[in-house]
Design a protein around this motif. Structure first.
Motif, PDB file in Angstrom:
ATOM      1  N   UNK A   1      39.886  57.857  63.617  1.00  0.00           N
ATOM      2  CA  UNK A   1      38.804  58.664  63.590  1.00  0.00           C
ATOM      3  C   UNK A   1      38.024  57.354  64.436  1.00  0.00           C
ATOM      4  N   UNK A   2      36.949  58.537  64.688  1.00  0.00           N
ATOM      5  CA  UNK A   2      36.178  57.406  66.563  1.00  0.00           C
ATOM      6  C   UNK A   2      35.345  56.781  65.134  1.00  0.00           C
ATOM      7  N   UNK A   3      35.012  55.307  65.503  1.00  0.00           N
ATOM      8  CA  UNK A   3      33.926  54.829  65.168  1.00  0.00           C
ATOM      9  C   UNK A   3      34.755  53.693  63.667  1.00  0.00           C
ATOM     10  N   UNK A   4      35.797  54.346  63.171  1.00  0.00           N
ATOM     11  CA  UNK A   4      37.194  53.610  62.595  1.00  0.00           C
ATOM     12  C   UNK A   4      36.794  51.989  62.841  1.00  0.00           C
ATOM     13  N   UNK A   5      36.832  51.554  62.003  1.00  0.00           N
ATOM     14  CA  UNK A   5      37.751  49.358  62.278  1.00  0.00           C
ATOM     15  C   UNK A   5      38.984  49.581  62.480  1.00  0.00           C
ATOM     16  N   UNK A   6      39.369  48.549  63.447  1.00  0.00           N
ATOM     17  CA  UNK A   6      40.738  49.090  63.407  1.00  0.00           C
ATOM     18  C   UNK A   6      41.582  47.417  63.671  1.00  0.00           C
ATOM     19  N   UNK A   7      41.925  47.061  63.198  1.00  0.00           N
ATOM     20  CA  UNK A   7      43.454  45.534  63.241  1.00  0.00           C
ATOM     21  C   UNK A   7      44.062  45.606  63.791  1.00  0.00           C
ATOM     22  N   UNK A   8      45.122  44.342  64.627  1.00  0.00           N
ATOM     23  CA  UNK A   8      46.034  44.876  64.947  1.00  0.00           C
ATOM     24  C   UNK A   8      47.284  43.092  63.911  1.00  0.00           C
ATOM     25  N   UNK A   9      48.414  44.011  63.333  1.00  0.00           N
ATOM     26  CA  UNK A   9      48.756  43.185  62.504  1.00  0.00           C
ATOM     27  C   UNK A   9      49.946  43.031  63.134  1.00  0.00           C
ATOM     28  N   UNK A  10      50.889  41.446  63.320  1.00  0.00           N
ATOM     29  CA  UNK A  10      52.157  41.662  63.792  1.00  0.00           C
ATOM     30  C   UNK A  10      52.682  40.891  62.853  1.00  0.00           C
ATOM     31  N   UNK A  11      54.447  40.446  62.835  1.00  0.00           N
ATOM     32  CA  UNK A  11      54.920  40.472  61.803  1.00  0.00           C
ATOM     33  C   UNK A  11      55.854  39.264  62.616  1.00  0.00           C
ATOM     34  N   UNK A  12      55.572  38.786  61.874  1.00  0.00           N
ATOM     35  CA  UNK A  12      56.842  36.942  62.781  1.00  0.00           C
ATOM     36  C   UNK A  12      57.789  36.629  62.054  1.00  0.00           C
ATOM     37  N   UNK A  13      59.025  36.387  62.365  1.00  0.00           N
ATOM     38  CA  UNK A  13      60.157  35.555  61.788  1.00  0.00           C
ATOM     39  C   UNK A  13      60.152  34.633  61.976  1.00  0.00           C
ATOM     40  N   UNK A  14      59.715  33.026  61.316  1.00  0.00           N
ATOM     41  CA  UNK A  14      59.586  31.911  61.895  1.00  0.00           C
ATOM     42  C   UNK A  14      61.017  31.432  60.948  1.00  0.00           C
ATOM     43  N   UNK A  15      61.870  31.090  62.028  1.00  0.00           N
ATOM     44  CA  UNK A  15      62.807  30.727  60.770  1.00  0.00           C
ATOM     45  C   UNK A  15      63.251  29.328  60.691  1.00  0.00           C
ATOM     46  N   UNK A  16      62.538  28.528  60.922  1.00  0.00           N
ATOM     47  CA  UNK A  16      62.717  26.774  60.964  1.00  0.00           C
ATOM     48  C   UNK A  16      62.005  27.156  59.536  1.00  0.00           C
ATOM     49  N   UNK A  17      60.906  27.712  59.013  1.00  0.00           N
ATOM     50  CA  UNK A  17      60.775  27.504  58.099  1.00  0.00           C
ATOM     51  C   UNK A  17      61.079  28.872  56.763  1.00  0.00           C
ATOM     52  N   UNK A  18      61.997  29.248  57.063  1.00  0.00           N
ATOM     53  CA  UNK A  18      62.429  30.680  56.142  1.00  0.00           C
ATOM     54  C   UNK A  18      61.883  31.448  55.746  1.00  0.00           C
ATOM     55  N   UNK A  19      60.609  31.953  56.540  1.00  0.00           N
ATOM     56  CA  UNK A  19      59.024  32.626  55.921  1.00  0.00           C
ATOM     57  C   UNK A  19      59.066  34.170  57.319  1.00  0.00           C
ATOM     58  N   UNK A  20      59.054  35.489  56.883  1.00  0.00           N
ATOM     59  CA  UNK A  20      58.215  36.078  57.843  1.00  0.00           C
ATOM     60  C   UNK A  20      56.885  36.552  57.343  1.00  0.00           C
TER      61      UNK A  20
END
Length: 139
Positions: free
Chosen positions: A24-43
């Protein structure tokens, strides 16, 4: 691999059309991304470019052993752990990989989201564990 999530009033919505809600208008919105870090064996889950948490794993033949889910304290309380787990399990489904939940938060997620139980491998099928790349030892 990057997935976009949107957070509005603490609720997480994926980019899947059926799950994406228009804030809705005025709602706080944030953008999240998922990254696969193969070297550290984690998402890793990033919120507005800042790491909010991660899901650590070990690898097997065709199985990921999901070891530990961690959300940074400042980002807790917004459902990000379950959002992170859901995106990882969706990725495992797309890649036709199996999981072995060793993290209690992943196990809790699976109890309430039984549509993912087909990804779980148990017993003999879960053997064949390999050390993560950063733990390989040379003689």
């Amino acid at each position: 691999m990057v997935f976009i999530l949107r957070v509005s009033h603490g609720k997480v919505f994926s980019t899947d059309a059926e799950k994406l809600k228009t804030p809705k208008r005025g709602d706080p919105v944030s953008v999240s991304t998922l990254h696969h870090d193969y070297e550290k064996s984690r998402f890793e889950l990033y919120e507005n470019g800042v790491m909010a948490g991660f899901l650590q794993y070990d690898t097997g033949r065709d199985t990921l052993f999901l070891k530990h889910t961690f959300i940074i304290p400042a980002h807790r309380g917004h459902g990000l752990a379950f959002a992170l787990i859901e995106r990882v399990l969706d990725d495992m489904h797309r890649r036709r990989l199996s999981i072995q939940p060793e993290c209690p938060i992943v196990a809790e997620f699976l109890r309430t989201h039984q549509q993912y139980l087909g990804l779980v491998v148990t017993g003999r099928a879960a053997t064949g564990r390999h050390l993560p790349a950063h733990e390989h030892r040379t003689a």
